[in-house]
Motif scaffolding. Structure first.
Motif, PDB file in Angstrom:
ATOM      1  N   THR A  34      -7.213  -0.575  -1.333  1.00 43.73           N
ATOM      2  CA  THR A  34      -6.735  -1.104  -2.582  1.00 43.73           C
ATOM      3  C   THR A  34      -7.576  -2.298  -2.918  1.00 43.73           C
ATOM      4  O   THR A  34      -8.170  -2.606  -4.114  1.00 43.73           O
ATOM      5  CB  THR A  34      -5.267  -1.718  -2.215  1.00 43.73           C
ATOM      6  OG1 THR A  34      -4.563  -0.639  -1.757  1.00 43.73           O
ATOM      7  CG2 THR A  34      -4.603  -2.083  -3.438  1.00 43.73           C
TER       8      THR A  34
ATOM      9  N   ASN B 258      -1.878  -6.122   0.686  1.00 42.44           N
ATOM     10  CA  ASN B 258      -2.437  -5.078   0.053  1.00 42.44           C
ATOM     11  C   ASN B 258      -3.294  -4.313   1.218  1.00 42.44           C
ATOM     12  O   ASN B 258      -3.893  -4.978   2.180  1.00 42.44           O
ATOM     13  CB  ASN B 258      -3.297  -5.236  -0.925  1.00 42.44           C
ATOM     14  CG  ASN B 258      -2.712  -5.096  -2.365  1.00 42.44           C
ATOM     15  OD1 ASN B 258      -2.705  -6.413  -3.148  1.00 42.44           O
ATOM     16  ND2 ASN B 258      -1.791  -4.518  -2.674  1.00 42.44           N
ATOM     17  N   ASN B 259      -3.479  -2.983   1.132  1.00 45.73           N
ATOM     18  CA  ASN B 259      -4.092  -2.098   1.874  1.00 45.73           C
ATOM     19  C   ASN B 259      -5.786  -2.428   1.646  1.00 45.73           C
ATOM     20  O   ASN B 259      -6.240  -2.809   0.664  1.00 45.73           O
ATOM     21  CB  ASN B 259      -3.804  -0.660   1.525  1.00 45.73           C
ATOM     22  CG  ASN B 259      -4.875   0.207   2.283  1.00 45.73           C
ATOM     23  OD1 ASN B 259      -5.660   0.941   1.724  1.00 45.73           O
ATOM     24  ND2 ASN B 259      -4.566   0.521   3.581  1.00 45.73           N
TER      25      ASN B 259
ATOM     26  N   GLU C 122       4.724  -3.845   5.716  1.00 42.35           N
ATOM     27  CA  GLU C 122       4.255  -4.993   5.215  1.00 42.35           C
ATOM     28  C   GLU C 122       5.336  -6.136   5.903  1.00 42.35           C
ATOM     29  O   GLU C 122       4.696  -7.471   6.086  1.00 42.35           O
ATOM     30  CB  GLU C 122       4.292  -5.272   3.969  1.00 42.35           C
ATOM     31  CG  GLU C 122       5.470  -4.690   2.955  1.00 42.35           C
ATOM     32  CD  GLU C 122       5.301  -4.620   1.457  1.00 42.35           C
ATOM     33  OE1 GLU C 122       4.219  -4.760   1.128  1.00 42.35           O
ATOM     34  OE2 GLU C 122       6.570  -4.546   0.590  1.00 42.35           O
TER      35      GLU C 122
ATOM     36  N   LYS D  65       2.728  -5.483  -8.937  1.00 39.92           N
ATOM     37  CA  LYS D  65       2.963  -6.207  -7.569  1.00 39.92           C
ATOM     38  C   LYS D  65       2.571  -7.557  -7.707  1.00 39.92           C
ATOM     39  O   LYS D  65       3.086  -8.799  -7.225  1.00 39.92           O
ATOM     40  CB  LYS D  65       2.343  -5.567  -6.315  1.00 39.92           C
ATOM     41  CG  LYS D  65       2.680  -6.460  -4.882  1.00 39.92           C
ATOM     42  CD  LYS D  65       1.849  -5.783  -3.720  1.00 39.92           C
ATOM     43  CE  LYS D  65       2.473  -4.833  -3.225  1.00 39.92           C
ATOM     44  NZ  LYS D  65       1.733  -4.206  -1.938  1.00 39.92           N
TER      45      LYS D  65
ATOM     46  N   GLY E  81       2.291  -1.958  10.388  1.00 38.56           N
ATOM     47  CA  GLY E  81       1.701  -1.459   9.060  1.00 38.56           C
ATOM     48  C   GLY E  81       2.685  -1.914   8.029  1.00 38.56           C
ATOM     49  O   GLY E  81       2.396  -1.946   6.825  1.00 38.56           O
TER      50      GLY E  81
ATOM     51  N   GLY F 257      -1.065   1.462  -4.689  1.00 38.82           N
ATOM     52  CA  GLY F 257      -1.226   0.952  -3.449  1.00 38.82           C
ATOM     53  C   GLY F 257      -1.815   2.189  -2.497  1.00 38.82           C
ATOM     54  O   GLY F 257      -1.220   3.084  -2.735  1.00 38.82           O
ATOM     55  N   ARG F 258      -2.909   1.818  -1.766  1.00 36.66           N
ATOM     56  CA  ARG F 258      -3.531   2.842  -1.003  1.00 36.66           C
ATOM     57  C   ARG F 258      -2.977   3.068   0.178  1.00 36.66           C
ATOM     58  O   ARG F 258      -3.233   3.710   1.207  1.00 36.66           O
ATOM     59  CB  ARG F 258      -4.847   2.745  -1.046  1.00 36.66           C
ATOM     60  CG  ARG F 258      -5.680   2.768  -2.291  1.00 36.66           C
ATOM     61  CD  ARG F 258      -5.375   4.158  -3.173  1.00 36.66           C
ATOM     62  NE  ARG F 258      -6.198   4.254  -4.161  1.00 36.66           N
ATOM     63  CZ  ARG F 258      -6.132   4.908  -5.288  1.00 36.66           C
ATOM     64  NH1 ARG F 258      -4.587   4.990  -5.607  1.00 36.66           N
ATOM     65  NH2 ARG F 258      -6.904   4.921  -6.416  1.00 36.66           N
ATOM     66  N   GLY F 259      -1.694   2.164   0.851  1.00 35.76           N
ATOM     67  CA  GLY F 259      -1.244   2.188   1.952  1.00 35.76           C
ATOM     68  C   GLY F 259      -0.221   2.991   2.316  1.00 35.76           C
ATOM     69  O   GLY F 259       0.189   3.365   3.422  1.00 35.76           O
TER      70      GLY F 259
ATOM     71  N   ASN G 173      -3.725  -5.649   4.733  1.00 42.07           N
ATOM     72  CA  ASN G 173      -3.290  -4.785   5.783  1.00 42.07           C
ATOM     73  C   ASN G 173      -4.116  -3.758   6.251  1.00 42.07           C
ATOM     74  O   ASN G 173      -4.394  -2.471   5.589  1.00 42.07           O
ATOM     75  CB  ASN G 173      -1.867  -3.866   5.032  1.00 42.07           C
ATOM     76  CG  ASN G 173      -1.084  -3.016   6.034  1.00 42.07           C
ATOM     77  OD1 ASN G 173      -1.761  -2.839   7.258  1.00 42.07           O
ATOM     78  ND2 ASN G 173       0.143  -2.784   5.624  1.00 42.07           N
TER      79      ASN G 173
ATOM     80  N   GLU H 187      -3.960   0.344   9.637  1.00 42.36           N
ATOM     81  CA  GLU H 187      -3.847   1.753   9.628  1.00 42.36           C
ATOM     82  C   GLU H 187      -3.686   2.506  11.169  1.00 42.36           C
ATOM     83  O   GLU H 187      -4.519   2.674  11.803  1.00 42.36           O
ATOM     84  CB  GLU H 187      -5.648   2.091   9.369  1.00 42.36           C
ATOM     85  CG  GLU H 187      -6.031   3.676   9.151  1.00 42.36           C
ATOM     86  CD  GLU H 187      -7.239   3.930   8.628  1.00 42.36           C
ATOM     87  OE1 GLU H 187      -8.219   3.498   9.144  1.00 42.36           O
ATOM     88  OE2 GLU H 187      -7.288   4.371   7.643  1.00 42.36           O
ATOM     89  N   SER H 188      -2.403   2.860  10.989  1.00 40.45           N
ATOM     90  CA  SER H 188      -1.883   3.545  12.130  1.00 40.45           C
ATOM     91  C   SER H 188      -1.243   4.795  11.693  1.00 40.45           C
ATOM     92  O   SER H 188      -0.669   5.537  12.761  1.00 40.45           O
ATOM     93  CB  SER H 188      -0.964   2.769  12.793  1.00 40.45           C
ATOM     94  OG  SER H 188      -1.292   1.351  12.806  1.00 40.45           O
TER      95      SER H 188
HETATM   96  C1  LIG Z   1       6.362   2.518   8.847  1.00 42.62           C
HETATM   97  C2  LIG Z   1       5.204   2.162   7.847  1.00 42.62           C
HETATM   98  C3  LIG Z   1       4.029   1.914   8.216  1.00 42.62           C
HETATM   99  C4  LIG Z   1       3.053   1.576   7.410  1.00 42.62           C
HETATM  100  N1  LIG Z   1       1.969   1.407   7.887  1.00 42.62           N
HETATM  101  C5  LIG Z   1       0.723   1.060   6.927  1.00 42.62           C
HETATM  102  C6  LIG Z   1      -0.838   1.119   7.359  1.00 42.62           C
HETATM  103  O1  LIG Z   1      -1.003   1.334   8.336  1.00 42.62           O
HETATM  104  N2  LIG Z   1      -1.413   0.452   6.301  1.00 42.62           N
HETATM  105  C7  LIG Z   1      -1.231  -0.043   4.908  1.00 42.62           C
HETATM  106  O2  LIG Z   1      -2.092  -0.327   4.302  1.00 42.62           O
HETATM  107  N3  LIG Z   1       0.049   0.041   4.698  1.00 42.62           N
HETATM  108  C8  LIG Z   1       1.070   0.659   5.634  1.00 42.62           C
HETATM  109  N4  LIG Z   1       2.470   0.839   5.156  1.00 42.62           N
HETATM  110  C9  LIG Z   1       2.578   0.371   3.740  1.00 42.62           C
HETATM  111  C10 LIG Z   1       2.897  -1.048   3.526  1.00 42.62           C
HETATM  112  O3  LIG Z   1       4.237  -1.213   3.916  1.00 42.62           O
HETATM  113  C11 LIG Z   1       2.645  -1.713   2.243  1.00 42.62           C
HETATM  114  O4  LIG Z   1       3.379  -0.772   1.336  1.00 42.62           O
HETATM  115  C12 LIG Z   1       1.165  -1.732   2.038  1.00 42.62           C
HETATM  116  O5  LIG Z   1       0.574  -2.129   2.954  1.00 42.62           O
HETATM  117  C13 LIG Z   1       1.123  -2.294   0.483  1.00 42.62           C
HETATM  118  O6  LIG Z   1      -0.434  -2.363   0.158  1.00 42.62           O
HETATM  119  P1  LIG Z   1      -0.765  -1.334  -1.040  1.00 42.62           P
HETATM  120  O7  LIG Z   1       0.093  -1.581  -2.136  1.00 42.62           O
HETATM  121  O8  LIG Z   1      -2.135  -1.681  -1.317  1.00 42.62           O
HETATM  122  O9  LIG Z   1      -0.485   0.029  -0.306  1.00 42.62           O
HETATM  123  C14 LIG Z   1       3.392   1.103   6.134  1.00 42.62           C
HETATM  124  C15 LIG Z   1       4.834   1.054   5.526  1.00 42.62           C
HETATM  125  C16 LIG Z   1       5.685   2.008   6.490  1.00 42.62           C
HETATM  126  C17 LIG Z   1       7.035   2.023   6.089  1.00 42.62           C
END
Ligand SMILES: Cc1cc2nc3c(=O)[nH]c(=O)nc-3n(C[C@H](O)[C@H](O)[C@H](O)COP(=O)(O)O)c2cc1C
Ligand code: SF4
Ligand code: FES
Lengths: 750, 176, 436
Positions: free
Chosen positions: C217, C213-214, C179, C69, C177, C58-60, C86, C89-90
């Motif tokens: 991703t 997913n980000n 999930e 997942k 952000g 995951g790229r998030g 998702n 992006e913050s």
């Molecule tokens: C405080 C916090 C902020 C997050 N912010 C983002 C975000 O802005 N964008 C994002 O894609 N994932 C963010 N995540 C991760 C997500 O919880 C989640 O793991 C992710 O979106 C899963 O997608 P991925 O498996 O493709 O990365 C954040 C997690 C935490 C704990």
């Protein structure tokens, strides 16, 4: 939670428990104390305070025991340096911005935060920065609020939503500036005060009791609510003969109603020590004359003579607010002293017919909470039987129960119903016919103004249920309809399906009154026939006393009824007597004396006994509530074998054994059919949902003595300045007090 | 920094029964948001609709809140709890041009302090303040995802990146 | 600002650089929606297998293996299922998703349709952070194009599979952000995280199985289907497959979005050469936060001459994390106490307030930093800061609490002098700092 039993190890001890039991409960049941704030049994879990951290083998981090469901072989540690550091640090965080003003906090001594910190001892205060500030304010005439003390456990918002279904109070903002409040800063709700009760700190406070005493100075007396028929258990806090506050039975233990009370039960207690209480007996020597204070001896002599003079030409009318003991005593008084059967219960909406035809047992409030299907026929439970309404709401929301509402008004519960039979105005009685016989469906549906298929749907829902079906009957239904509903319920039972009945009478002892005196005539009927009338309490319709030779009234206050009285006798309130009330679940519950009778007041039964004695009749019972109750137990079927000691543990209510059996409904059904046919046929529907509090906030002899109720009854206006007590800003009429309204500025608080 | 509007402010709102009215197009736009979610999940549209209210009325005012309460069948306090959580909703009036300067790390080290200083002194207000003519409000906000083009600011929804004092002057001049 | 691929053909950036890459026409001319057609010809299980083979993580920021997942979703469940992108992006330092959303919306749409087809989801939502509102029109436009071309809606490309995708906006809350907080927000509530388990894959949006997913991703999915999981993985390393987008900001000559193969060697070369070196040539490199604000800060010594490879394992080895790949570069003019204060203010502002340690802890930390920066620092403060962090870390409801603690813990560890100088000196009357 399943009933499969598993083993978990807590601090080295192996413990049997049910699979899926919540860890924090299991620990506590086994004397492993775990501090917690946000966890509240029977509310949705929240896991935000992080106070209940424990170590579980094979899990990376500390876990919140309030969210862990036990699994077989789980190994748990609840005490270790690591855990104590974690828990202490949560305490330290919570105290960081918490003003340490415990000495002036109404919750001092009852504060869960104070308790947890105190238990640890030697807490070093490392937080030396400026605390976040927010002013103390009012959220309503009844709810005071000190935001700085809030630890955001959100019990208040959860009870408001899950118990009350009102969502009136919520969390606003975020992060460290999160606050509990409302849009506009003013609470327009039923003012139940449950948010105050469940608040572990001094954030939400009882504005009726505010700053009157310290909690530990109060003598706590556990007794039963004097308003609703749910028989909620509560605790009267009194000091030096004065009642200062009422809270739920026990801040931390779940009894019949746990911490649940409603606005009247909790706040409308100011009448008890009110200055307008009748202080002495009074005699009106000549019609149209004034009531003149008299001694008890003189008054009793006077009454005895007059009554004797009228022979049996006397009616005795008894209020369903009195204790079983007083009602029974007045029954004896009528039969043995006055020698008349001319006796009535002044219950506007008596449910005697319902009780004469029970074909299924009464449901307890716990049965309601875990029922599978609930049929609510008529009534306005949210305003009149608030605890029943709460159990219904949670059965649906937290228990997934199916709710069927039959009503001619879209009461709030109807929005939670899976079937809402929205009857034409005052045609709800017709629904009883379908219970009696499916054959009636089309006729009933026609009268109700709903699709007949809907009624079939309801029947299927009932017979498909596995578990408990509870059929609730409003006291606004006609006697025949009540009888038919009570009588036909039994036939719905089947294997795997229990059917229980739940009546919705109006008064705290409506049920007890029926148990004591049976199905008496109405007050009209008996007064009609009599020249002299003996009234305990007040009448629904005082005018009935017009032109009677002689009228005696036992009362707390001068009312329209006492205006017709030739003799007025000061009676003791529920807070001043021992006795019992019987609630709508048939629970016989103790009423306990919290303070001595005020002024010269006496318990109703004692007054009756003295008058009888003066008339030369010995109502042979010892002058004590407990012997009276023994007599009741010996004579009233269903109360057999009961004694006060058996009623001691108010958290395990005792149910009277009402006579249940198969009933023949033919006669009632016939009568009902006619009645329904004659019902108005203008098929009008009412789409206006009732306003929250339209009955709860009504001013009555008793509620009107608590000033805050006047503001509620007058629309709960929002004051200019939330920092100043609303009572200081409004006349009781709800009109702003000019000078003050002008004086207070709103601008001065960011 | 103006985060969610302080409740000491929303406490003062005189909650009336007045309900905002919107042009058919706007109502149509609102319906198009509703259409994105399952019929029994209309609350999902709350945040997008709050943006519409804010755009149409300048801020989340009481008639606007009442409108949403009816439109989505919610309590006003349900709307309040959500609206006050998110820093982009203004539960009090703001200037016609809401200047939001990013103050987070990359912008900070790439010159945000000078930009903020310049904007504020030029408009004669402090961060969080609004000019007397109600034209500008300046807020310091957290990272807006333009770290590579720092320093930056957002006016309304528009991004302005790689800011220099000269650029800022031009941007402010173009605001009317 | 630079947008380019180094050490590999542009994949994620393929269309970001070309004219009108956001239009359906150009997208198709450059091979767009071929992967979708291919996917329709494959079985759900084989698609999941390809994603597993690709070792896409995951790229998030959390770096959870995407294939795994997806395999958690109960595909036979009668409930509807959802794909949520998702796009919140913050994370301070990250801005890569923004360019994908703006210049290559169709690859996200294609990725989401493939995900939907694989998991049996007929609805998708793209959750934009509120501040990205200005980007939503681009996506709505692209979604309409796709609908008109029969790429969304009923019976997509005759496959019998139907799906639609909607844009949704947040309104300024970093926590959304996360999930589960994102789901609360998408349902119209306050953006509070929810308890896990149940995980979203089982009980997510509206209590139904949901894959979140980000952006990056999901845009990688078409690439994986096109070239095959193994081949895609081999662009990178055994454990960290494929390519990765890096957002570079701070004191470098050429900040921007760079696409690098996973395992790119090495971090020093990347900063000092590929990104043009230090912004002010006379200033030395002092610190780098390699993966967005929520990872350990590194000092120059951990990077220069260390041969740090840019992938999940390499950065952990070097004492930090890959996170979102939001790299913030700081030269010697920067005071690490002040940058740490800045980030702590961010976490305080973004704490949702649900749980005690994060809500009260970040508030306390900021107050301490305020005191320190106004000259009131005490020698004991370092220990106090560390202990508060320790009391937050691992005890908060969601990882934001940890994220608030890590920068402080690593900063005090890697830059002790920057703190010492604040914690030992006296103020000179006006509260400003004596030695600067
Ligand atoms: C405080 C916090 C902020 C997050 N912010 C983002 C975000 O802005 N964008 C994002 O894609 N994932 C963010 N995540 C991760 C997500 O919880 C989640 O793991 C992710 O979106 C899963 O997608 P991925 O498996 O493709 O990365 C954040 C997690 C935490 C704990
Ligand atoms: S750690 Fe707690 S307070 Fe912080 S964002 Fe997560 S849930 Fe909210
Ligand atoms: S009781 Fe478990 S977190 Fe509050």
């Amino acid at each position: 939670m399943s009933n499969e039993s598993i083993k978990v190890t807590i601090n080295g001890k192996e413990i049997e428990t049910a699979k899926g039991a919540v860890l924090i409960d299991v620990c506590r049941e086994n004397a492993e104390n775990i501090p917690s704030f946000c966890y509240y049994k029977d509310l949705e879990p929240q896991a935000s305070c992080r106070m209940c951290l424990v170590r579980i083998d094979k899990m990376p981090k500390l876990q919140t025991s309030c969210t862990i469901k036990c699994t077989d072989g789980m190994v748990v540690t609840t005490q270790s340096p690591e855990i104590e550091k974690a828990q202490r640090s949560m305490g330290e965080f919570l105290l960081a911005n918490h003003p340490l003003d415990c000495p002036v906090c109404d919750r001092g001594g009852e504060c869960e935060l104070q308790e947890v910190i105190f238990d640890w001892g030697d807490v070093e205060e490392r937080f030396t920065e400026k605390k976040n500030k927010a002013p103390e304010k009012y959220l309503s005439p009844i709810v005071a609020n000190d935001p700085q003390r809030c630890i955001l456990c959100k019990r208040c918002t959860r009870v408001c939503s899950e118990w009350m279904g009102e969502d009136a109070i919520e969390a606003g903002n975020r992060g460290a500036s999160t606050v509990i409040g409302t849009y506009g800063g003013w609470l327009n709700c039923s003012q139940c005060g449950n948010c105050i009760e469940v608040c572990p700190t001094g954030t939400l406070l009882d504005a009726v009791y505010r700053h009157e005493t310290r909690p530990w100075e109060l003598d706590q007396t556990i007794t039963t609510d004097v308003y609703g028929s749910d028989g909620m258990q509560l605790s009267i806090g009194s000091r030096a003969g004065e009642v200062h506050r009422i809270v739920a039975r026990d801040r931390y233990v779940n009894g019949l109603n746990g911490e649940f009370l409603d606005v009247k039960a909790r706040f409308a207690h100011e009448f008890i020590n009110h200055k307008d209480r009748i202080k002495t007996p009074m005699i009106r020597y000549s019609k149209g004359g004034k009531l003149i204070p008299a001694t008890w001896d003189a008054a009793i002599k006077h009454v005895a003579e007059k009554l004797s003079a009228h022979g049996s030409n006397v009616a005795v009318v008894v209020s369903p607010r009195l204790t079983n003991e007083s009602i029974a005593a007045l029954g004896l008084f009528a039969r043995d002293a006055v020698k008349t059967e001319n006796i009535a219960i002044s219950d506007r909406q008596s449910m005697a017919a319902f009780f004469e035809n029970l074909s299924a047992p009464l449901a307890t409030h716990n049965d309601i909470r875990y029922a599978q299907t609930i049929v609510l026929i008529g009534g306005d439970a949210e305003e009149e039987q608030t605890y029943t309404a709460k159990q219904i709401r949670q059965a649906v929301r937290n228990g997934g129960a199916k709710l069927i509402v039959v009503n001619d008004t879209p009461i709030r519960l109807s929005s939670k119903a899976s079937v809402f039979i929205h009857a034409d105005i005052s045609t709800v009685d017709a629904f009883a016919l379908t219970l009696a016989d499916p054959g009636n469906d089309s006729a009933a549906a026609e009268k109700l103004g709903v699709d007949a298929g809907l009624l079939g749907e309801v029947r299927n829902a009932l017979i498909e249920t596995q578990g408990d079906v509870i059929i609730m009957c409003g006291s606004d239904l006609s006697a025949d309809a009540q009888a038919v509903i009570a009588a036909s319920a039994g036939s719905i039972a089947g294997d795997g399906r229990r059917v229980l009945l739940h009546p919705l009478p109006l008064y705290n002892n409506s049920v007890g009154a029926i148990d004591m005196l049976g199905n008496t005539g109405s007050e009209e009927m008996v007064i009609e026939k009599a020249k002299a009338v003996y009234v305990a309490g007040s009448l629904q319709d005082p005018e009935l006393l017009q032109g009677k030779d002689f009228v005696v009234v036992q009362e707390l206050f001068e009312t329209e009824t006492t205006e017709y009285a030739d003799v007025v006798l000061p009676a003791a309130s529920f807070a001043e007597v021992d006795g019992t009330f019987t609630n709508n679940a048939g629970n016989v519950q103790r009423v306990r004396k919290s303070i001595e009778p005020v002024h010269q007041a006496k318990p109703d039964w004692m007054i009756a006994r003295s008058i009888a004695a003066e008339m030369g009749v010995d109502l042979d019972f010892e002058p004590s509530a407990s012997t009276l109750f023994k007599m009741i137990a010996d004579s009233v079927p269903g109360y057999g074998g009961l004694r006060y000691p058996a009623l001691k543990d108010e958290s395990a209510p005792v149910q009277a054994k009402h006579d249940v059996g198969p009933r023949d409904i033919s006669s009632y059904a016939g009568a009902l059919q006619k009645w329904v046919e004659e019902l108005g046929d203008d098929s009008q529907k009412n789409f206006e949902p009732p306003v929250i509090g339209h009955k709860l906030h009504r001013l009555t002899t008793m509620t009107s003595k608590t000033p805050q109720f006047h503001l509620l009854a007058n629309g709960n206006p929002k004051p200019e300045n939330l920092l100043v007590a609303p009572l200081a800003q409004f006349e009781l009429s709800g009109e702003p007090k000019q000078e003050l309204a002008a004086a207070v500025r709103v601008g001065d608080r960011e | 920094m103006v985060a969610a509007t302080p409740t000491s402010y929303t406490d003062k709102v005189a909650v009336t029964s007045e309900i905002a009215e919107f042009s058919p197009d706007v109502v149509e736009e609102m319906r198009s948001h509703l259409a994105k979610y399952p019929a029994d999940r209309t609350r999902s549209a709350l945040i997008p609709l709050l943006f519409v209210i804010q755009r149409e009325r300048g801020w989340i005012d009481n008639p606007g809140v009442n409108f949403l309460a009816n439109f989505l069948n919610l309590e006003v306090t349900d709307i309040w709890e959500t609206a006050t959580f998110y820093s982009m909703f203004n539960l009090r009036p703001v200037g016609r041009h809401h200047i939001q300067i990013c103050k987070t790390l990359s912008c900070k080290i790439m010159g945000e302090p000078e930009i903020t200083e310049h904007v504020c002194s030029k408009l004669g207000i402090h961060p969080g303040g609004t000019t007397d003519d109600g034209k500008f409000t300046v807020s310091l906000v957290e990272c807006l995802g333009s770290c590579g083009t720092a320093p930056m600011m957002q006016i309304g929804f528009d991004f302005h990146e790689d800011l220099t004092i000269e650029k800022v002057d031009k941007i402010l001049a173009d605001c009317n | 600002m630079e947008i380019k691929a180094i050490g590999c053909e542009p994949l994620s950036l393929k269309r970001v650089q070309i004219e009108n890459g956001h239009t359906l026409k150009v997208y198709r001319d450059t091979g767009g929606y071929k992967s979708l057609e291919k996917a329709f010809g494959m079985s759900q299980d084989s698609i999941i297998q390809e994603v597993k083979d690709s070792s896409l993580r995951g790229r998030g920021g959390a770096g959870f293996p995407t294939g795994m997942k997806w395999s958690f979703v109960p595909r036979d469940s009668p409930k509807p299922k959802f794909i949520v992108c998702n796009a919140d992006e913050s994370e301070p330092g990250s801005f890569k998703d923004r360019y994908l959303l703006q210049y290559d919306p169709h690859s996200l749409i294609e990725g989401m349709i493939i995900a939907g087809f694989t998991l049996g989801a007929s609805t998708g939502y793209i959750y934009y952070r509120g501040e990205y509102n200005y980007l939503i029109d681009v996506m709505d436009e692209a979604l309409n194009e796709a609908r008109e071309a029969g790429l969304l809606g009923n019976n997509i490309l005759g496959s019998g599979f139907s799906m639609d995708i909607h844009t949704h906006t947040g309104a300024g809350a970093y926590i959304c952000g996360e999930e589960t907080a994102l789901l609360s927000s998408l349902e119209g509530y306050r953006g509070h995280p929810r308890m896990k388990p149940p995980f979203p894959a089982v009980e997510g949006l509206y209590g139904c199985p949901t894959v979140i997913n980000n952006v990056e991703t999901l845009t990688s999915i078409p690439q994986i289907i096109e070239m095959g999981g193994i081949a895609w993985r081999d662009l990178g390393t055994e454990k960290s497959g494929g390519t990765k987008l890096w957002s570079i900001s701070g004191h470098v000559k050429k900040p921007g979005v760079y696409e690098l193969p996973m395992g790119y060697a090495d971090m020093e070369k990347f900063i000092m050469e590929d990104c043009g070196g230090m912004l002010r040539s006379d200033k030395k490199l002092k610190a780098v936060i390699p993966g967005g604000s929520s990872v350990y800060i590194m000092n120059a010594g951990q990077i220069l001459g260390q041969g740090v490879t840019l992938d999940y394992e390499g950065l952990v080895e070097a004492g930090s994390m890959l996170g979102t790949g939001g790299m913030m570069v700081m030269d010697e003019t920067v005071d690490i106490m002040e940058t740490t204060k800045n980030l702590t203010e961010f976490y305080k502002h973004e704490s949702c307030g649900w749980c005690t340690p994060c809500r009260e802890g970040t508030d306390w930390l900021v107050k301490i930093f305020d005191r320190i920066s106004s000259g009131g620092g005490k020698p004991s403060d370092a220990q106090l800061l560390l202990d508060i962090c320790d009391n937050i870390e691992g005890k908060s409801f969601c990882p934001l609490g940890d994220a608030a603690a890590w920068p402080i813990q690593s900063a005090i560890k890697q830059f002790p002098d920057d703190f010492k100088k604040w914690l030992s000196v006296k103020t000179n009357g006006n509260g400003s700092h004596a030695n600067n």
